[in-house]
Write a protein that holds these residues in place. Structure first.
Motif, PDB file in Angstrom:
ATOM      1  N   ARG B  96       2.581   3.252  46.381  1.00 42.72           N
ATOM      2  CA  ARG B  96       1.278   3.581  45.785  1.00 42.72           C
ATOM      3  C   ARG B  96       0.257   3.909  46.863  1.00 42.72           C
ATOM      4  N   GLN B  97       0.256   3.103  47.934  1.00 37.45           N
ATOM      5  CA  GLN B  97      -0.714   3.304  49.005  1.00 37.45           C
ATOM      6  C   GLN B  97      -0.467   4.580  49.791  1.00 37.45           C
ATOM      7  N   LEU B  98       0.766   4.740  50.258  1.00 34.06           N
ATOM      8  CA  LEU B  98       1.071   5.868  51.136  1.00 34.06           C
ATOM      9  C   LEU B  98       0.987   7.209  50.401  1.00 34.06           C
ATOM     10  N   SER B  99       1.284   7.194  49.104  1.00 28.20           N
ATOM     11  CA  SER B  99       1.258   8.446  48.338  1.00 28.20           C
ATOM     12  C   SER B  99      -0.094   8.695  47.700  1.00 28.20           C
ATOM     13  N   ASP B 100      -0.912   7.653  47.660  1.00 29.11           N
ATOM     14  CA  ASP B 100      -2.176   7.746  46.942  1.00 29.11           C
ATOM     15  C   ASP B 100      -1.927   8.157  45.481  1.00 29.11           C
ATOM     16  N   ASP B 101      -0.810   7.735  44.950  1.00 33.33           N
ATOM     17  CA  ASP B 101      -0.405   8.136  43.600  1.00 33.33           C
ATOM     18  C   ASP B 101       0.208   6.922  42.891  1.00 33.33           C
ATOM     19  N   PRO B 102      -0.647   6.115  42.255  1.00 34.46           N
ATOM     20  CA  PRO B 102      -0.152   4.876  41.630  1.00 34.46           C
ATOM     21  C   PRO B 102       0.971   5.137  40.632  1.00 34.46           C
ATOM     22  N   LYS B 103       0.880   6.262  39.927  1.00 32.04           N
ATOM     23  CA  LYS B 103       1.901   6.529  38.918  1.00 32.04           C
ATOM     24  C   LYS B 103       3.264   6.757  39.565  1.00 32.04           C
ATOM     25  N   LEU B 104       3.272   7.382  40.741  1.00 35.35           N
ATOM     26  CA  LEU B 104       4.544   7.589  41.432  1.00 35.35           C
ATOM     27  C   LEU B 104       5.214   6.242  41.728  1.00 35.35           C
ATOM     28  N   GLY B 105       4.418   5.283  42.186  1.00 37.06           N
ATOM     29  CA  GLY B 105       4.980   3.956  42.452  1.00 37.06           C
ATOM     30  C   GLY B 105       5.601   3.355  41.209  1.00 37.06           C
ATOM     31  N   GLU B 106       4.900   3.478  40.069  1.00 37.54           N
ATOM     32  CA  GLU B 106       5.416   2.934  38.810  1.00 37.54           C
ATOM     33  C   GLU B 106       6.717   3.621  38.402  1.00 37.54           C
ATOM     34  N   MET B 107       6.730   4.931  38.555  1.00 35.35           N
ATOM     35  CA  MET B 107       7.918   5.680  38.154  1.00 35.35           C
ATOM     36  C   MET B 107       9.136   5.272  38.969  1.00 35.35           C
ATOM     37  N   LEU B 108       8.938   5.100  40.269  1.00 38.28           N
ATOM     38  CA  LEU B 108      10.092   4.736  41.100  1.00 38.28           C
ATOM     39  C   LEU B 108      10.566   3.323  40.775  1.00 38.28           C
ATOM     40  N   MET B 110      10.375   1.963  37.765  1.00 38.01           N
ATOM     41  CA  MET B 110      10.918   1.926  36.403  1.00 38.01           C
ATOM     42  C   MET B 110      12.145   2.822  36.204  1.00 38.01           C
ATOM     43  N   ASN B 111      12.074   4.038  36.699  1.00 41.18           N
ATOM     44  CA  ASN B 111      13.176   4.991  36.523  1.00 41.18           C
ATOM     45  C   ASN B 111      12.850   6.232  37.322  1.00 41.18           C
ATOM     46  N   TRP B 112      13.357   6.296  38.551  1.00 40.46           N
ATOM     47  CA  TRP B 112      12.947   7.372  39.459  1.00 40.46           C
ATOM     48  C   TRP B 112      13.222   8.761  38.894  1.00 40.46           C
ATOM     49  N   ARG B 113      14.131   8.888  37.950  1.00 37.24           N
ATOM     50  CA  ARG B 113      14.475  10.215  37.456  1.00 37.24           C
ATOM     51  C   ARG B 113      13.315  10.894  36.723  1.00 37.24           C
ATOM     52  N   VAL B 114      12.337  10.114  36.256  1.00 38.39           N
ATOM     53  CA  VAL B 114      11.210  10.738  35.566  1.00 38.39           C
ATOM     54  C   VAL B 114      10.155  11.279  36.527  1.00 38.39           C
TER      55      VAL B 114
ATOM     56  N   SER F  79      13.190  -2.712  27.229  1.00 40.21           N
ATOM     57  CA  SER F  79      12.898  -1.446  27.911  1.00 40.21           C
ATOM     58  C   SER F  79      13.279  -1.490  29.385  1.00 40.21           C
ATOM     59  N   SER F  80      13.259  -2.679  29.963  1.00 41.34           N
ATOM     60  CA  SER F  80      13.673  -2.816  31.358  1.00 41.34           C
ATOM     61  C   SER F  80      15.175  -2.602  31.479  1.00 41.34           C
ATOM     62  N   VAL F  81      15.952  -3.192  30.586  1.00 43.48           N
ATOM     63  CA  VAL F  81      17.404  -2.941  30.613  1.00 43.48           C
ATOM     64  C   VAL F  81      17.668  -1.441  30.467  1.00 43.48           C
ATOM     65  N   ASN F  82      16.962  -0.817  29.558  1.00 47.93           N
ATOM     66  CA  ASN F  82      17.195   0.614  29.291  1.00 47.93           C
ATOM     67  C   ASN F  82      16.441   1.545  30.236  1.00 47.93           C
ATOM     68  N   ARG F  83      15.638   0.986  31.130  1.00 49.15           N
ATOM     69  CA  ARG F  83      14.862   1.756  32.116  1.00 49.15           C
ATOM     70  C   ARG F  83      14.064   2.881  31.453  1.00 49.15           C
ATOM     71  N   CYS F  84      13.308   2.524  30.411  1.00 40.89           N
ATOM     72  CA  CYS F  84      12.505   3.515  29.690  1.00 40.89           C
ATOM     73  C   CYS F  84      11.086   3.553  30.243  1.00 40.89           C
ATOM     74  N   PHE F  85      10.738   4.646  30.909  1.00 38.79           N
ATOM     75  CA  PHE F  85       9.434   4.769  31.549  1.00 38.79           C
ATOM     76  C   PHE F  85       8.298   4.652  30.527  1.00 38.79           C
ATOM     77  N   MET F 107       6.718  -8.920  36.264  1.00 33.70           N
ATOM     78  CA  MET F 107       8.012  -9.605  36.314  1.00 33.70           C
ATOM     79  C   MET F 107       8.924  -9.149  35.186  1.00 33.70           C
ATOM     80  N   LEU F 108       8.349  -8.993  33.995  1.00 28.60           N
ATOM     81  CA  LEU F 108       9.198  -8.574  32.876  1.00 28.60           C
ATOM     82  C   LEU F 108       9.688  -7.143  33.055  1.00 28.60           C
ATOM     83  N   VAL F 109       8.865  -6.311  33.657  1.00 29.69           N
ATOM     84  CA  VAL F 109       9.303  -4.941  33.951  1.00 29.69           C
ATOM     85  C   VAL F 109      10.442  -4.943  34.974  1.00 29.69           C
ATOM     86  N   MET F 110      10.294  -5.785  35.998  1.00 31.18           N
ATOM     87  CA  MET F 110      11.209  -5.709  37.143  1.00 31.18           C
ATOM     88  C   MET F 110      12.476  -6.550  36.960  1.00 31.18           C
ATOM     89  N   ASN F 111      12.329  -7.765  36.512  1.00 33.63           N
ATOM     90  CA  ASN F 111      13.476  -8.662  36.359  1.00 33.63           C
ATOM     91  C   ASN F 111      12.986  -9.920  35.661  1.00 33.63           C
TER      92      ASN F 111
END
Lengths: 189, 189, 189, 189, 189, 189
Positions: B96-108, B110-114, F79-85, F107-111
């Protein structure tokens, strides 16, 4: 020559090697009869070689409540789950040598559950296997099982870090197609 | 106090810390606002702390064809596969810090493919994910895909070793129930 | 004696063995230096022994477009997926012997993908692996890949049946804790 | 005609069949109303047919502490894990017939855990399922669970071998796209 | 009576049912010969029943570019991956009826890949299977494959929502041990 | 504009929206500061929107023995098991808000296993996770574990249906590349 590179990456060793590195490699040749390819693979950048061997030596050779054989047993069981040719070859040989029991080495490579182990070793290897396959599901009762088997807090740290280390090196070896020195195959059979 | 220990293992820090270590921790506090718990966790044995941070610094901070953000992206994707709370928290904040893009951090996390990534980043993260899930199936065409995306031999080495490193630390963190500093959660949101 | 039983089941051999069986075992001792424990394990019921060895001999020893080495390679790769100590030990030794290449045997035990195989062998082992891991997903294009690699319809039948056979024996061996003869470990190293 | 072949492989039956084989097939037609396609599939080579049916008959039809229904139940549960269309069709019909309970056949095809089974059957099917999914993890306590459910050493051998056999035939059927006789679908509904 | 409850939960139907619900159930009995147990299971709370059947009817019965048979095919394939006894029984019967092809119903229950399907159906079922097994890996090229097979944007929405719906009901049925009406088993054989 | 569509499918909202829908969306904007994209995604067909939101409201907002926070916790763990953004973003924010504990949401998002939960919550989430990963293996003892933790029959129904619902929506969101509103990311940090 390209064909003598220890991995599929075109990263030849620094040439000539710095004096300290050359001495380290000479010691390897004296004591092991070879310079392990994992060291040659890192030697394209001496800072990387030093950082890697620094951690390796601390985990595998420094004082620990775990014997060297026990640490090698963890190495083989983790590498068996990950099917790492390099580490199974090199550390399988180490188990055969340190245990003076070639069959034990084979069993840990193939399926550690068939080995005739004491309770302490079985607990240790079960934990290492679970760390490798499903680390996110490790819970306090897993650590308690190690304590019940006689391991101290430091021992548990060491089990976790040795098992963790080979989860790193297995993946680096497979990712770079690192090849073990041929000498390992016939050792201590 | 037991409750301030950074892991579930009863391994308090050396007290007092050696001068060099104390200085290192002071620098952390100045620059990061905290001493990362992973360092405190190792500080029951300074040789282990030094070996760990030696490799960490070489992989994550030394010169590389990979930017620091790219290395942190690999850290998060590997940690997401392994569902490591510590590393997702600490390195998610770094992304989040290095990219200045909080959403990018969340995506990686949760599911980097998005995530909306360029070809280079996608190739890099795909390789890191495959190393994590099925390293024994990596083949020459996987390395070729990285070369096609513009990575050099050294870059591939660095991708492999950063991905490998977090496969180690994820497992050590989960195995010891290591907890991240609370400061990370609100950073760079 | 109980400890000499080849499995964890208390099923001693018929005593005395019928004459034909005794001759068969004598031939084994002459040619192999031992009676393989899988035969002893079946010998509590001669009809079962005969039915098993009848199918084994037809698949592994009868004429086929697959060489004996190729059939042993399939045996090892299937057994590696299933992590069967008995079959990896016995058929790993056979690969080492028939190929005169100890390293090949090790590679197939540990991770067949690292072995330096020709296209025909690679296609054959990929098919055997897929049959072992995900047989319900095999489709016409998988058979076409074998035809493209030069295999005839009979060859494909043989690949399928050899791979199938070891999916049977691996499971029987693990289910009964069948132990390989110690002689295998040091053979052809 | 090609379209009447029982598998995707072009391996027509020996023509004419040897007298003994022809008689065997005639008996099948009399008793079952058809020659099962698995026999036709092997009949391109009579030695292979005889070896296969030799083992099949020994396991499924010979005397055993397991009833024929119990052996068919194992066949269906193993085939359900492996999603084998041929074996689910043929042996699902057998369970419906032998049990006179069409719903039982459906349950074992779809999810054996929903079936209303006694302790003995549940233990037997749990073991067969574990052999199919994770044979390398079978341990002494799994065999003890069978002994506790009343099975003898010979019974355990038979459970293991029947479950093993269908792990072979499921894979051969899927690998060759073997198709069951249409007659099975409507039987014993 | 407890034994007539459609699930393992002790949640009897509202008694008497509200007039609209009673009429709905009477229509079911007229048209289907039974009130499906899934409706009885919800009828302990009429608001829940209405919300559930509202979504069910919209997805399975409303106008769509997918035929009713195609929607039932998706239902069976998803339920096969999830091994849901209730839904395989009820929707397997629906496929047999709507297709007038009992074997097709069996194939989709056992292993849809063996069914003789056209390109459109195969693309649709492949997508539904991937959604069920690995939804987080679905990418734009998966949607493109559906468009290439002739599906419109609305059709893709419908495929996704029907497949999603059975991923819900399969899990609810298994979690509550919901049992299908016995009438389904013999239908359209 | 195409880029403002909430999914990868080209299915724009009905324009103008019917009055009731417009009012519903206005209420959302008032109370939540946005119209959740999942509603916009359905609004190409008002009957589908109504059916979906009917079930959603019944499960997540109606009276239940489960608190709203508990239902959101189930949503996040599934949603964490299914990795749904989409669902991790939207329902992760809900957990942070309802619990006033940002770290719990993370924590619930991650594990979820690292979260400090009481016995009731742990039992509930374990059941939801098992439903998501292996619903066909749920057995009476799993329901008993919920009863032992204090849940009523209705509560178990609600746990099963909330967990089931997110197994549906996770898959629909991933299958259509549905994107959460940006507003969620910074909420309740």
């Amino acid at each position: 020559m390209t064909e003598s590179l220890p991995t599929a990456l075109n990263l030849p060793m620094v040439d000539p090697l710095p004096e300290t590195t050359q001495k380290y490699f000479d010691v390897c040749r004296d004591k092991l009869g070879m310079v392990p390819n994992v060291l040659k693979a890192h030697a394209f950048d001496i800072a990387k070689l030093d950082a890697f061997s620094g951690l390796y030596n601390e985990l595998m050779l420094a004082d620990s409540g775990l014997s060297k054989l026990e640490r090698e047993m963890i190495a083989v069981v983790v590498s068996s789950v990950n099917r790492c040719f390099y580490c199974l070859t090199a550390h399988g040989a180490a188990v055969r040598q340190l245990s003076d029991d070639p069959k034990l080495g084979e069993m840990l490579v193939m399926n550690w559950r068939v080995a005739d182990l004491n309770h302490r070793q079985r607990a240790m290897l079960y934990f290492a296997e679970k760390m490798t396959k499903a680390s996110s599901e490790i819970a306090e009762y897993d650590r308690e099982a190690l304590r019940d088997a006689g391991f101290t807090e430091r021992d548990i740290w060491d089990i976790a870090n040795v098992a963790g280390f080979f989860n790193m090196t297995n993946r680096v070896a497979s990712a770079t197609d690192m090849r073990p020195n041929d000498e390992y195959h016939a050792q201590a059979r």
